[in-house]
Design a protein around this motif. Structure first.
Motif, mmCIF file in Angstrom:
data_model
loop_
_atom_site.group_PDB
_atom_site.id
_atom_site.type_symbol
_atom_site.label_atom_id
_atom_site.label_comp_id
_atom_site.label_asym_id
_atom_site.label_seq_id
_atom_site.Cartn_x
_atom_site.Cartn_y
_atom_site.Cartn_z
ATOM 1 N N UNK A 138 -87.605 129.324 48.144
ATOM 2 C CA UNK A 138 -87.710 128.095 47.154
ATOM 3 C C UNK A 138 -88.703 128.197 45.919
ATOM 4 N N UNK A 141 -87.318 129.798 43.098
ATOM 5 C CA UNK A 141 -86.249 129.635 42.901
ATOM 6 C C UNK A 141 -86.761 128.022 41.866
ATOM 7 N N UNK A 142 -87.200 127.809 41.932
ATOM 8 C CA UNK A 142 -87.621 126.846 41.557
ATOM 9 C C UNK A 142 -88.128 127.228 39.871
ATOM 10 N N UNK A 145 -85.438 128.846 37.945
ATOM 11 C CA UNK A 145 -84.569 128.081 37.313
ATOM 12 C C UNK A 145 -85.519 126.978 35.928
ATOM 13 N N UNK A 180 -76.891 129.689 41.250
ATOM 14 C CA UNK A 180 -75.599 129.003 42.367
ATOM 15 C C UNK A 180 -75.965 130.250 43.691
ATOM 16 N N UNK A 183 -78.689 130.565 45.153
ATOM 17 C CA UNK A 183 -79.125 129.815 46.172
ATOM 18 C C UNK A 183 -78.038 129.640 47.648
ATOM 19 N N UNK A 184 -76.956 129.886 47.631
ATOM 20 C CA UNK A 184 -76.190 130.434 48.250
ATOM 21 C C UNK A 184 -77.378 131.339 49.454
ATOM 22 N N UNK A 186 -80.216 131.829 49.471
ATOM 23 C CA UNK A 186 -80.896 130.729 50.325
ATOM 24 C C UNK A 186 -80.382 129.776 51.731
ATOM 25 N N UNK A 196 -88.001 129.753 54.800
ATOM 26 C CA UNK A 196 -88.034 130.677 53.253
ATOM 27 C C UNK A 196 -89.298 131.385 53.262
ATOM 28 N N UNK B 412 -82.716 119.884 37.536
ATOM 29 C CA UNK B 412 -83.843 120.571 37.517
ATOM 30 C C UNK B 412 -84.484 120.781 38.517
ATOM 31 N N UNK B 413 -85.185 122.036 39.029
ATOM 32 C CA UNK B 413 -86.488 121.983 40.041
ATOM 33 C C UNK B 413 -88.171 121.648 38.882
ATOM 34 N N UNK B 418 -83.532 117.425 42.127
ATOM 35 C CA UNK B 418 -83.662 118.681 42.719
ATOM 36 C C UNK B 418 -83.920 118.280 44.049
ATOM 37 N N UNK B 426 -79.636 122.113 52.144
ATOM 38 C CA UNK B 426 -79.489 122.714 52.865
ATOM 39 C C UNK B 426 -79.377 121.770 54.487
ATOM 40 N N UNK B 440 -71.913 122.887 46.494
ATOM 41 C CA UNK B 440 -73.161 123.657 45.449
ATOM 42 C C UNK B 440 -72.693 123.663 44.282
ATOM 43 N N UNK B 444 -73.223 123.696 39.264
ATOM 44 C CA UNK B 444 -72.952 124.370 38.163
ATOM 45 C C UNK B 444 -71.653 123.347 36.845
#
Lengths: 643, 525
Positions: A138, A141-142, A145, A180, A183-184, A186, A196, B412-413, B418, B426, B440, B444
């Protein structure tokens, strides 16, 4: 050990500090000195990264930070992990970043957004470093992005330009599609492994068994993320447009570092990918196809930066081809990963060099980058010419430059793959690899000859800029050219220094023997030499040849020039339908969903209107009603008594 | 001391409202200052409460709710004895604060300050009445979150409608009357059905020999000990659902929202989106889930999963089609609340924590969006994206904050959105993977409509409507506007970078609720 950790943390912290300082003070106080925080912080980070190289303990160094989220079964900590793979990447990122920051002092000096540029640049380096050091999916992922955001900010740096604003949005959206998928992935990792944390996931993955469907799904999802970030077909369309950003940013983000994040992710997740050979084969196919497709498009582009952008897409495809070449052949995985990472490493040198040199051309040409508008620049820009030539030869893959050695390693890995379970496929991919190498040498040569040879021509915009940039710009070019010239033979297969170092990275399976073939090397030299020679023939010796060929193969030429109409296809297949759906949804909402609500709201009113005649004020009518009611009641009563 | 702060927090806005009415419309400037002082004082009390709140070590599934004793307050309000065997029935003025309400209290108090600041110049008509209503609304909203008695809860819950009805109906846009009427009737109609459900719950939880209780902790305790019969739970849940789903709003009950937002004055939109929508989600987590855990699991989860996913996708597409920026933001609320509901009805710790955080996040991000859109409107008197362009060049500060806010809104993280969205997804993925994956997709789509908005309105060449001769020149954000925006942005960053303190405080209650649902569902499986 502790010193190593502290040093590595500084690699992340310094750029962040520089970004914050520049963002806060840049506009008002630093102004045209805004590069100093960046240069100091990035330089310091580079020193820290390089000095840590030799001191990474076996199995990696872990710097414990803080718990970011700890809810139920969902725990994510901000902890930084560095092994040899990461350390190498850290050096690449900080090295290129320093040079780009220095180059930009000359390139960006008059821009009103000067501080903003450096703030975004430093923020990018911070995010990239954190991405590399993340030990939790994660967290990765952060920052995955996060680098995407920096890319968005830098592509849209000149946001007043409609093309830049559009390109920035496109990059963000296409990357989001990749994200996307990630994320899936993850989700899948978390539900199947209960964590994770990469270390835990990698060590328990073998328990799921090789060829497990879950692992394959996870790997596909991770790779979709990588496709977005590393611009692989079909998500490659954002990268060429990203050239709307300032050229130094393109050099750093869209050539040398950020776009390699996908390669890094797949390399990092090798313990998962070796258990999913079918996905590895898929990775190799996508990589090879992207390499070929992008090279074909690059053949006809007239914008120098776009040629380089497509070449980046193509070279990234090469790296994925290498990563996938070990499909079903775990003993080969270490060699394959090292080959991919070595190409990533050398590519950072020569591609950053080519971009910065293109930037130098653009600077001298007053912002013009269309190769039809200028030519014969070798006397006007002697330094740029020299360094560009080194970079071009590196990209073309001629010895003894860096690109030759790393490309050779990749082709060797694929050639070794032909003995594995996916042998037939690998043989085909090897052929694609060689053909792409030929195309690469050709289009690189084309760009070089068109720009620097022939009769000297300058666009009117160049006016009196047409000279070399300041020393800030020239020195980085020479440093990168020097790197391109030496890293290949110094660290490559002649000494195996790179392989020995990165091969120690955690999670790579033990290496087995693989058949080497010197024929691959000779063939690759031949192909590259042939490509450059053909470019020389077409653009130097007989400049009328390209025109003849275009007339002869007009359809093919148009297809390549228009990027195989993929952008148009996406607009027709995704964007327009999406917008149509949006309009439809808005209409449905207004007329159907809300219409029903309003109808329900009017129901009491309508009921009242319908019942209103009953209350007509005539006593006789009421008496009649009473009588009728009584009658009904009595009848009911009688029937009940009877029943 | 805690109790005093709580009382003062609830009373200060009312005092401010009284003062505003006393000063009257003629003294508009003074009215504004008094209102600002009242909201700032309320914020100070709320901050004291938040800072001094002590997170209990653990709550049990049997007793999920109890106020921090410092803030627990109970005064008999209506007492009647049925005569004979049972004890007297008491409706109490029972107030308290726990992990579920603490951040919503903070959010409400925080959003009131910009709500006053943004009205500073835009509201010149009958200021005394306007600010008095605004402040009365604050007490009502805070009251809902502090109420520990169902009757009190419902009274505050309904009382929020009145000030907002007038705020929209008197100070709104061209279709203000229709919007106010629709908003009022639609949500009221729903809450009446919910009231029936609530009465049903209260009566069903009266065990033999027990007095009827209206106390939330006591009801929650009883529901854990002797759960309501499964079939009855379903009906009661559906009754509660009608009112709360309209309030949230969950697709297809959302159509009052775009209309109300478009017509409401900026402060009304900020509070409507920022706080009032949360009354719906808060109602679910405070009433439906603890009191009807089995129905929440059996009926609520599949129902909400489907409707929330539709809401996310459909709301996003509707947002994409809008030219009116305010309407776009309104539809984005439908999508964001979809995420929130998805997490809430994951009914596990991850999802519910995410949902609680998402409530706060949505309040901050969407509140900011409405504030910024309002600021654009004050300058150009249009909210149409097609009439505007390149504002980032014209108004760099406003553009900067707009970019930050949009990024926060697209999740956005590093920014707040986020954390909430991710936890919601989750959590839901554990329960219904398909729902989470479709949800999810909304991430997008969210990027699509907001990035398009940025590109059209803030980037590219400058395009602005013709200004009339006497119009004020276009200037970037004033200090007053900055004061309205910056605190919210600070929290957006804080939650994004270090969400733990926010999440940790709600964990005991969340865990107890998750356990309760798991127990109820486990008995069924």
């Amino acid at each position: 050990m502790i010193r190593v950790n502290e040093n590595l943390v500084m690699v992340a912290v310094m750029p962040l500090l520089a970004a914050l300082i520049t963002a806060a003070l840049g506009k008002r106080w630093l102004r045209h000195h805004s590069h100093w925080p960046a240069l100091i912080a990035l330089g310091y980070a580079l020193i820290m990264a390089v000095s840590s190289l030799g001191r990474i303990p076996e199995g990696g160094a872990l710097a414990v930070g803080y718990d970011w989220v700890n809810v139920g079964g969902f725990q994510v900590g901000v902890h930084l992990f560095t092994d040899q793979l990461t350390a190498m990447m850290l050096c690449v990122v900080t090295f290129v970043a320093v040079l780009v920051a220095a180059f930009s002092v000359g390139y960006m000096h008059n821009d009103p957004g000067y501080p903003r540029f450096y703030a975004a640049l430093c923020l990018f380096v911070f995010c990239m470093v954190m991405l590399l050091m993340a030990r939790n999916f994660l967290l990765l992922y952060i920052f995955w992005e996060g680098v995407g955001l920096c890319s968005y900010l830098l592509i849209g740096f000149w946001f007043q330009k409609p093309a830049a604003a559009a390109a920035a949005r496109k990059a963000f959206l296409v990357n989001r599609i990749g994200d996307f998928g990630l994320l899936i992935g993850l989700f899948l990792i978390w539900t199947n492994f209960g964590t994770l944390d990469m270390g835990a996931v990698f060590s328990t993955a073998p328990a799921l068994g090789s060829g497990s469907g879950t692992l394959a799904a996870i790997c596909v999802c991770l790779f979709v993320g990588a496709m977005g970030k590393s611009a692989q077909f079909p998500l490659h369309v954002w990268l060429p447009d990203a050239m709307e950003g300032p050229t130094p940013a393109s050099a750093l983000i869209h050539a040398a570092t950020m776009v390699t994040a996908g390669v890094y992710l797949v390399a990092r997740a090798t313990p998962l990918f070796v258990l999913a050979p079918q996905v590895q084969a898929f990775v190799a196919c996508i990589g090879a196809f992207t390499a070929l497709l992008a090279a074909l498009i690059a053949l006809t582009q007239t914008d120098l930066k776009r040629v380089m952008a497509y070449s980046t897409v193509s070279q990234l495809g090469y790296m994925f081809l290498a990563l996938g070449s070990a499909a079903g052949n775990p003993e080969l995985a270490r060699f394959a990963v090292v080959a991919a990472m070595f190409h990533l490493f050398t590519h950072a040198f020569f591609k950053a060099l080519l971009f910065l040199a293109s930037g130098s051309v653009m600077h001298a040409m007053g912002g013009v980058i269309d190769m039809r508008q200028f030519g014969g620049l070798r006397h006007v820009l002697p330094w740029t010419h020299l360094t560009f030539a080194v970079g071009a030869l590196g990209l073309a893959g001629l010895p003894p430059l860096a690109g030759f050695f790393s490309k050779d390693e990749i082709l060797l890995a694929v050639a070794a793959g032909t003995h594995g379970p996916y042998g037939g496929l690998m043989a085909l991919l090897l052929a694609v690899g060689f053909f792409t190498a030929f195309l690469t040498a050709f289009y690189t040569g084309r760009a070089y000859f068109l720009t620097f040879w022939g009769a000297a021509r300058l666009p009117p915009e160049a006016a009196h800029h047409a000279h070399e940039g300041p020393r800030w710009m020239v020195v980085p070019l020479f440093i990168l050219a020097g790197g391109t010239a030496i890293v290949g033979w110094l660290l490559g297969p002649l000494t195996h220094a790179f392989e020995h170092y990165v091969g120690q990275a955690s999670g790579l399976p033990a290496a087995g023997e693989h058949a080497g073939g010197s024929w691959v090397m000779w063939a690759s030299i031949l192909v590259a030499g042939g490509g450059v020679a053909l470019a020389w023939a077409m653009y130097q010796w007989r400049p009328d040849l390209p025109g003849l060929l275009v007339d002869r193969f007009r359809q093919a030429w148009l297809a390549s020039l228009n990027k195989f109409y993929l952008d148009e296809l996406y607009v027709a297949a995704v964007v327009r339908p999406g917008e149509g759906l949006a309009q439809a949804a808005a209409q449905v909402d207004q007329h159907v969903v809300d219409g029903l609500v309003d109808a329900a709201g009017k129901a009491p009113l309508n009921a009242g209107r319908w019942l209103r005649p009953v209350q007509n004020g005539l006593v006789q009518f009421y008496a009649l009603g009473t009588l009728l009611g009584l009658a009904v009641f009595l009848v009911a009563l009688l029937m009940r008594m009877a029943g | 001391m805690g109790k005093v702060w709580l009382i003062l927090m609830l009373l200060t806005p009312l005092l401010g409202a009284a003062a505003a009415l006393y000063l009257g419309n003629a003294r508009g400037r003074l009215v504004r200052l008094v209102s600002l002082a009242a909201t700032l004082a309320t914020l100070a009390f709320a901050a004291l409460i938040v800072v001094n709140y002590e997170t209990p070590p653990l709550r049990t599934a049997g007793e999920p709710f109890a106020s921090d004793p410092d803030y627990a307050l109970q005064v008999p309000w209506l007492v009647y004895s049925q005569g004979g065997s049972t004890a007297a029935t008491t409706i109490n003025l029972q107030l308290g604060v726990d992990g579920l309400s603490i951040w919503l209290i903070g959010l409400t108090a925080l959003l009131m300050v910009p709500a006053v600041l943004i009205s500073w110049e835009s509201i010149s008509d009958r200021p005394a009445a306007y600010y008095a209503l605004l402040l009365a609304l604050e007490t009502a909203m805070l009251g809902v979150f502090c109420a520990y008695d169902v009757v009190l809860f419902y009274v505050f819950f309904e009382f929020t409608l009145l000030p907002l009805f007038f705020l929209i109906g008197l100070w709104g846009g061209p279709r203000k009357r229709f919007a106010a009427k629709k908003f009022f009737i639609y949500t009221l109609a729903g809450s009446i059905v919910s009231l029936v459900g609530l009465v049903g719950i209260i009566l069903s939880l009266q065990g033999p020999g027990q007095a009827v209780t209206f106390s939330l902790p006591e009801l929650a305790f009883r529901a854990g000990k002797n759960p309501i019969d499964a079939a009855l739970q379903t009906w009661l849940f559906l009754a509660l659902f009608v009112g709360l789903a309209i309030k949230v709003p969950l697709f297809p009950f959302h159509t009052w929202l775009p209309l109300a937002h478009v017509e409401a004055p900026t402060a009304g939109s900020v509070l409507l989106a920022g706080v009032l929508l949360k009354l719906g989600t808060y109602g679910f987590i405070r009433l439906a889930i603890p009191l009807l855990p089995l129905a929440s699991w059996q009926v609520g989860q599949p129902l909400v999963a489907v409707l929330a996913v539709i809401g996310i996708l459909y709301g996003s597409f509707c947002a994409l089609a809008q030219d009116d920026i305010k309407k776009l933001v309104a539809y984005s609320s439908v999508a964001h609340l979809g995420f929130c509901m998805l997490g809430l009805f994951a009914l596990n710790a991850e999802g519910m924590s995410g949902a609680m955080l998402q409530m706060v996040n949505h309040g901050l991000s969407t509140g900011l969006l409405f504030l910024l859109v309002g600021m654009v409107y004050e300058r150009y008197h249009t909210r149409m994206a097609s009439a505007l362009g390149g504002l980032a060049e014209r108004l760099p500060l406003l553009g900067f904050f707009m970019v930050v806010t949009c990024l926060s809104s697209v999740g956005l993280p590093g920014l707040n959105g986020f954390v909430g969205e991710t936890l919601c997804l989750f959590g839901m993925y554990k329960m219904h993977p398909a729902a989470a994956v479709w949800g999810a997709v909304g991430i997008v789509l969210g990027a699509w409509y907001l990035m398009t908005l940025l590109q059209r309105v803030f980037f590219g060449p400058v395009r602005e409507p013709e200004l009339h001769g006497d119009a004020a020149p276009i200037v970037d954000l004033t200090p007053r506007e900055l004061a309205a925006i910056v605190p919210l942005v600070v929290f957006c960053v804080w939650i994004g970078v270090y969400p733990r303190p926010f999440l940790d405080r709600m964990q005991p209650e969340i865990r107890a609720l998750a356990d309760r649902v798991a127990t109820a569902a486990g008995g069924e499986r």
